[in-house]
Design an enzyme around this catalytic site. Sequence first.
Site, PDB file in Angstrom:
ATOM      1  N   LYS A   1       0.847  -1.191   0.000  1.00  0.00           N
ATOM      2  CA  LYS A   1       0.000   0.000   0.000  1.00  0.00           C
ATOM      3  C   LYS A   1       0.883   1.242   0.000  1.00  0.00           C
ATOM      4  O   LYS A   1       1.906   1.293   0.697  1.00  0.00           O
ATOM      5  CB  LYS A   1      -0.911  -0.032   1.227  1.00  0.00           C
TER       6      LYS A   1
ATOM      7  N   SER B   1      -9.555   1.861   2.770  1.00  0.00           N
ATOM      8  CA  SER B   1      -8.695   2.559   1.834  1.00  0.00           C
ATOM      9  C   SER B   1      -7.681   1.662   1.128  1.00  0.00           C
ATOM     10  O   SER B   1      -7.054   2.077   0.148  1.00  0.00           O
ATOM     11  CB  SER B   1      -7.942   3.674   2.574  1.00  0.00           C
TER      12      SER B   1
ATOM     13  N   SER C   1     -10.017  -0.269   7.175  1.00  0.00           N
ATOM     14  CA  SER C   1      -9.432  -0.235   5.836  1.00  0.00           C
ATOM     15  C   SER C   1      -8.640  -1.467   5.420  1.00  0.00           C
ATOM     16  O   SER C   1      -8.231  -1.579   4.265  1.00  0.00           O
ATOM     17  CB  SER C   1      -8.542   1.003   5.680  1.00  0.00           C
TER      18      SER C   1
END
Length: 468
Positions: A81, A156, A180
């Site tokens: 990420k 996210s 997330s």
Amino acid sequence: MTKEFVTKSVEELASLMKTKALSPVELTKAVLDRAEASQGKTNAYLDIYRKEAEKSAEKAEEEILNGNYRGMYHGIPMGLKDNIYFKNKVTTMGSKIHKDFVPRYDATIVSKLREAGVIFTGKLNMHEYAMSITSNNPHYGAVRNPWDLSKTPGGSSGGSGASVAVGASMASVGTDTAGSVRIPSAACGIVGLKPTRGRVSAHGVYPLSWTQDHVGPMAKTVKDAAGLLEIAAGHDEQDPASADTPVENYLDKITGDVKDLVIGINEDFFFNNIDSNIEKSTRAAIQALVDQGARVEEVKIPALQDAQAAMFTFNVSEASAIHMNSILSRPEEFGEDIQGFLLSGAFPSSTAYAQAQRVREQLIQEFKEIFTKVDVLISPTLPVMPNNIGEDLVDLNGENVDLLSNFIRLTGPANLSGIPALSVPCGFNGNLPVGLQIMGPEFSESRLLNVGYAVEQMKPLGSRVPGL
């Protein structure tokens, strides 16, 4: 045969790697090929490190051939990420403001993964600054759900969820401030674990909320997640919130035996106003655990009624403090939704923050009391299904409701209290997977993983895979 490697679990691949039946070079090329081939559909990556990854794979191959096998994730290709610092590589946080930011050091989680022999394939797309849950990024394009490209993959950590689901990354690490890790895991049909606060270091992870941020594994299977947690967990003096608690051998504790397990069910909050098909899948999985010797006990957790407001107060207040200079000097460079989020918390009330602190303390105490009576709490991960990309509303049993507040409704309490929470697939609603959430007391990750494994053994997704 090469393409089939990307559909396997890390556990399966590690066995092949250890016996030298599979080369890290062969696997890495297959994963990179899948990443590039699927990118035009999912938009999961922001940057693919083909040259560096192939070079790292050659080094891993040499180490393994020379008898220096490091463990389960040695030679396994993985994307990260893009709010996780990666030395000398652009790390954007999914933002325009940080589009050219290059960290001078690795996040602790990256250092641990390097030591374990992971092959880094690139940086994964995400919601801007990890501040929401759709991964509809205005600067780099929306991530799309591989099960239905018109739908959000959640966020996210949307790029992480989508890439793992299609074999463009064999596992990943996400961040979780209100859900997330678990939200995209549920939406994309994979396993996601938010560990106990402090179990995995957040040093070198760009913050959203100091009091709510967590870092956790995302993987195809429960054992893959357990193996990744063994690498990631541990005390880190560079993280003030890091817990100095011994790391367990999580893989060794996974048996799937749930005999005499006491499952807590909170009807008032965790089963209130849930999509009927999601509720059906969740309750069916619980009944299957009961059929294996578990039992159910209903519990009451009054503080949950104020949990979402308290969590929102912490998140917007702390995020606004982090981004204050940018809010004042360059607000137009934020995405529209993030502008609104930050400005809503730019002048937090000290009274509201103090009240949120009291709610959190009460919730922590109530969870502690509940877990003296039950072993785990089980609920749906999400009360609604993923919506169409770009839409703010989603269907809930025939009524249009707000997506954001509903997506974080069942996941947020674990962040507010710091307890661990695991999402595992438990079935389908139409062509999209459904996630089940398992929560437990602090540092009970082994217990959650074992229960998750029992659910996984029911084969809730059958042989279905995303139809890219």
